[in-house]
Design a protein around this motif. Structure first.
Motif, short mmCIF file in Angstrom:
data_model
loop_
_atom_site.label_atom_id
_atom_site.label_comp_id
_atom_site.label_asym_id
_atom_site.label_seq_id
_atom_site.Cartn_x
_atom_site.Cartn_y
_atom_site.Cartn_z
N SER A 1 14.11 18.71 -86.30
CA SER A 1 13.21 18.44 -85.17
C SER A 1 12.70 19.74 -84.55
CB SER A 1 13.93 17.61 -84.10
OG SER A 1 15.11 18.27 -83.67
N GLU A 2 13.05 20.87 -85.13
CA GLU A 2 12.59 22.17 -84.64
C GLU A 2 11.08 22.29 -84.85
OE1 GLU A 2 14.49 24.56 -83.09
OE2 GLU A 2 15.98 22.97 -83.10
N PRO A 3 10.42 23.16 -84.06
CA PRO A 3 8.96 23.33 -84.20
C PRO A 3 8.58 23.77 -85.62
CG PRO A 3 9.73 24.33 -82.17
CD PRO A 3 10.95 23.95 -82.93
N PHE A 4 7.47 23.23 -86.10
CA PHE A 4 7.00 23.48 -87.47
C PHE A 4 6.89 24.97 -87.76
CE2 PHE A 4 3.50 24.18 -90.45
CZ PHE A 4 3.86 23.38 -91.52
N ALA A 5 6.20 25.70 -86.91
CA ALA A 5 5.95 27.13 -87.17
C ALA A 5 7.25 27.92 -87.24
CB ALA A 5 5.03 27.71 -86.10
N ALA A 6 8.21 27.59 -86.38
CA ALA A 6 9.49 28.30 -86.37
C ALA A 6 10.27 28.05 -87.66
CB ALA A 6 10.31 27.87 -85.16
N VAL A 7 10.23 26.82 -88.15
CA VAL A 7 10.94 26.50 -89.39
C VAL A 7 10.28 27.20 -90.58
CG1 VAL A 7 11.67 24.64 -90.93
CG2 VAL A 7 11.67 24.28 -88.46
#
Length: 279
Positions: free
Chosen positions: A250-256
């Motif tokens: 569920s982490e932000p897309f860009a961070a992953v």
């Protein structure tokens, strides 16, 4: 019209949703009259997929676009050759064990898979991520290997032999970036037709993914809820593959993506070094 129900012996590709012009998706080797029966037999075998284990002649005719009489002759031949079995009660057909032996021969004889699989597993275990290797088949990607070490429990199962949409996945988009230009153009025209109601959004996304691979070596996509995948093309002896790393999160897309991309590119570099040494 569902693209998976088209007759791929004469696959339509059109330049615009309003056009009805038809042309093959790609050049096919050996399209001589002597090979037509073989091609048609392969189309019958391709009709069997998870969830479609038993198919009768009528269903096979619908899936392949061939006449029922032609399908009947082909299924009889395939039963005789040991590639199909008849289910006595329904008189429908299922794939025979010989098909599985072909798959095993392909896996055991693949240099790319032999080199990549242990390194994929090491990355998956060390980083608690999922790692996949896939190859293109028409407008889909087929997993050759899928190693699942997702940090968060997931109901999604991905196994070797499973197919995913080329146009929606990071694997498919990475392949498109490395595909020969003529093949890429034909595929994009095909997707523009079959996804015409979504093309205003999908078309730019595919263009962006191709540019990302050309610029930074990888692209990312999230075609299923809370699944982030980063993929890169891999080419060996003129055969095209795609390698990906993914997480259910569920982490932000860009961070992953920032987390996964270095691991993916390091894995690719390691596999490429070994492939070059094997040539």
């Amino acid at each position: 019209m569902n693209s998976k129900q088209w007759n791929w012996l004469h696959c339509p590709v059109v330049s615009a949703p309003s056009s009805r012009t038809r042309a093959p998706l790609a050049e096919k080797p050996g399209r001589s009259p002597a090979n037509r029966s073989l091609e048609r037999g392969m189309e019958v075998l391709r009709s069997f997929r998870p969830g479609s284990e038993l198919l009768g002649n009528a269903e096979l005719a619908e899936r392949t676009g061939l006449s029922r009489s032609t399908v009947s002759r082909l299924t009889q031949t395939l039963v005789g050759a040991g590639f199909l079995q008849v289910e006595p009660r329904s008189r429908a057909y299922r794939l025979a064990p010989a098909v599985l032996s072909l798959a095993q021969a392909m896996r055991s004889g693949s240099t790319v898979l032999g080199i990549a699989a242990p390194r994929m597993r090491a990355t998956a275990e060390a980083r608690r991520v999922n790692v996949g290797l896939a190859a293109p088949d028409r407008d889909e990607m087929v997993y050759l290997e899928s190693i699942r070490y997702n940090r968060r429990p997931s109901l999604r199962t991905v196994v070797s032999g499973q197919r995913v949409p080329m146009e929606l996945t990071s694997l498919g988009r990475a392949y498109l970036a490395s595909a020969p230009e003529a093949q890429r153009k034909a595929l994009l025209a095909h997707f523009r037709y079959v996804r015409r109601t979504q093309w205003a959004e999908l078309g730019p996304a595919l263009t962006e993914a191709v540019e990302e691979v050309q610029r930074q070596g990888y692209c990312a996509a999230s075609w299923q809820a809370e699944v982030v995948a980063v993929a890169t093309p891999l080419v060996f002896q003129r055969s095209h593959y795609a390698l990906n790393v993914s997480l259910t999160t569920s982490e932000p897309f860009a961070a992953v993506v920032r987390e996964l991309a270095p691991a993916l590119m390091a894995l690719k570099a390691e596999i490429q070094r070994e492939l070059e040494a094997a040539e």
